[in-house]
Design a protein around this motif. Sequence first.
Motif, PDB file in Angstrom:
ATOM      1  N   LEU A   9      70.612  35.454  46.535  1.00  0.00           N
ATOM      2  CA  LEU A   9      69.721  36.417  45.691  1.00  0.00           C
ATOM      3  C   LEU A   9      69.969  37.721  45.552  1.00  0.00           C
ATOM      4  O   LEU A   9      70.025  38.184  44.314  1.00  0.00           O
ATOM      5  CB  LEU A   9      68.434  36.115  46.279  1.00  0.00           C
ATOM      6  CG  LEU A   9      66.987  36.894  45.749  1.00  0.00           C
ATOM      7  CD1 LEU A   9      66.772  36.067  44.682  1.00  0.00           C
ATOM      8  CD2 LEU A   9      65.896  36.759  46.855  1.00  0.00           C
ATOM      9  N   PRO A  10      70.427  38.518  46.744  1.00  0.00           N
ATOM     10  CA  PRO A  10      70.841  40.055  46.269  1.00  0.00           C
ATOM     11  C   PRO A  10      72.031  39.954  45.338  1.00  0.00           C
ATOM     12  O   PRO A  10      72.025  40.860  44.489  1.00  0.00           O
ATOM     13  CB  PRO A  10      71.051  40.342  47.501  1.00  0.00           C
ATOM     14  CG  PRO A  10      70.881  39.587  48.648  1.00  0.00           C
ATOM     15  CD  PRO A  10      70.390  38.113  47.955  1.00  0.00           C
ATOM     16  N   PHE A  30      70.790  39.332  41.813  1.00  0.00           N
ATOM     17  CA  PHE A  30      69.851  40.314  41.356  1.00  0.00           C
ATOM     18  C   PHE A  30      70.914  41.318  40.770  1.00  0.00           C
ATOM     19  O   PHE A  30      70.650  42.205  39.786  1.00  0.00           O
ATOM     20  CB  PHE A  30      68.840  40.685  42.332  1.00  0.00           C
ATOM     21  CG  PHE A  30      67.921  41.718  41.929  1.00  0.00           C
ATOM     22  CD1 PHE A  30      67.191  41.582  40.844  1.00  0.00           C
ATOM     23  CD2 PHE A  30      68.076  43.130  42.280  1.00  0.00           C
ATOM     24  CE1 PHE A  30      66.419  42.684  40.426  1.00  0.00           C
ATOM     25  CE2 PHE A  30      67.451  43.939  41.946  1.00  0.00           C
ATOM     26  CZ  PHE A  30      66.430  43.670  40.931  1.00  0.00           C
ATOM     27  N   LEU A  31      71.602  42.211  41.968  1.00  0.00           N
ATOM     28  CA  LEU A  31      72.430  42.998  41.757  1.00  0.00           C
ATOM     29  C   LEU A  31      73.489  42.958  40.575  1.00  0.00           C
ATOM     30  O   LEU A  31      73.761  43.518  39.820  1.00  0.00           O
ATOM     31  CB  LEU A  31      72.918  43.710  42.981  1.00  0.00           C
ATOM     32  CG  LEU A  31      72.196  44.167  43.838  1.00  0.00           C
ATOM     33  CD1 LEU A  31      73.017  44.488  45.368  1.00  0.00           C
ATOM     34  CD2 LEU A  31      71.497  45.453  43.408  1.00  0.00           C
ATOM     35  N   ALA A  80      72.924  40.804  37.954  1.00  0.00           N
ATOM     36  CA  ALA A  80      72.407  40.990  36.852  1.00  0.00           C
ATOM     37  C   ALA A  80      71.700  42.505  36.314  1.00  0.00           C
ATOM     38  O   ALA A  80      71.947  42.641  35.077  1.00  0.00           O
ATOM     39  CB  ALA A  80      70.930  40.023  36.970  1.00  0.00           C
ATOM     40  N   VAL A  81      71.586  43.193  37.174  1.00  0.00           N
ATOM     41  CA  VAL A  81      71.460  44.442  36.835  1.00  0.00           C
ATOM     42  C   VAL A  81      72.431  45.284  36.232  1.00  0.00           C
ATOM     43  O   VAL A  81      72.179  45.822  35.289  1.00  0.00           O
ATOM     44  CB  VAL A  81      71.011  45.439  38.078  1.00  0.00           C
ATOM     45  CG1 VAL A  81      70.791  46.915  38.029  1.00  0.00           C
ATOM     46  CG2 VAL A  81      69.636  44.948  38.708  1.00  0.00           C
ATOM     47  N   SER A  92      75.103  43.093  50.137  1.00  0.00           N
ATOM     48  CA  SER A  92      74.157  41.928  49.896  1.00  0.00           C
ATOM     49  C   SER A  92      74.424  41.531  51.406  1.00  0.00           C
ATOM     50  O   SER A  92      73.331  40.907  51.984  1.00  0.00           O
ATOM     51  CB  SER A  92      74.427  41.007  49.139  1.00  0.00           C
ATOM     52  OG  SER A  92      74.554  41.404  47.773  1.00  0.00           O
TER      53      SER A  92
END
Length: 140
Positions: free
Chosen positions: A3-4, A7-8, A10-11, A61
């Motif tokens: 998940l992290p 997310f990171l 994708a950012v 992460s």
Amino acid sequence: MSLPVGFLGAVFDSLSLFVTIFIVKRAIRSENMFVHTSYLSVDVLIAILASLWVLFVFMMSGWLVSYALAVPETIGSRFQLYEGRVATAFFDPLSPESLRNIFFGMVMGASALLPTLLHVFMACRSVLKVFSMRPRPKGS
């Protein structure tokens, strides 16, 4: 941990896409070949940063996930964990743990390398296109 990392990742991918579009628009508007090539070389730097970002994201992460577990850890301990894995892979590459870590690193490295290679390819193609568009002297 996915998940992290997702997310990171994708950012950074979203931000680099917007920066790349901005750079390409400026490069297209430029009339000077040096300025055009300079803009596109900045895109190669973004690709290199993307590779370094992957390493940073995995360290962060792991550190963030450790807070969800019973025993939180520091970034330094996470760094020592990865340093130990690299040392084990270097000195005993055929152990099952090393093979698993080497395979994981190759898969993650390939996924980070593909966008980098695409950026480098597009930059080289653009430079070649600019050089091929130069007017040629008559009679040659």
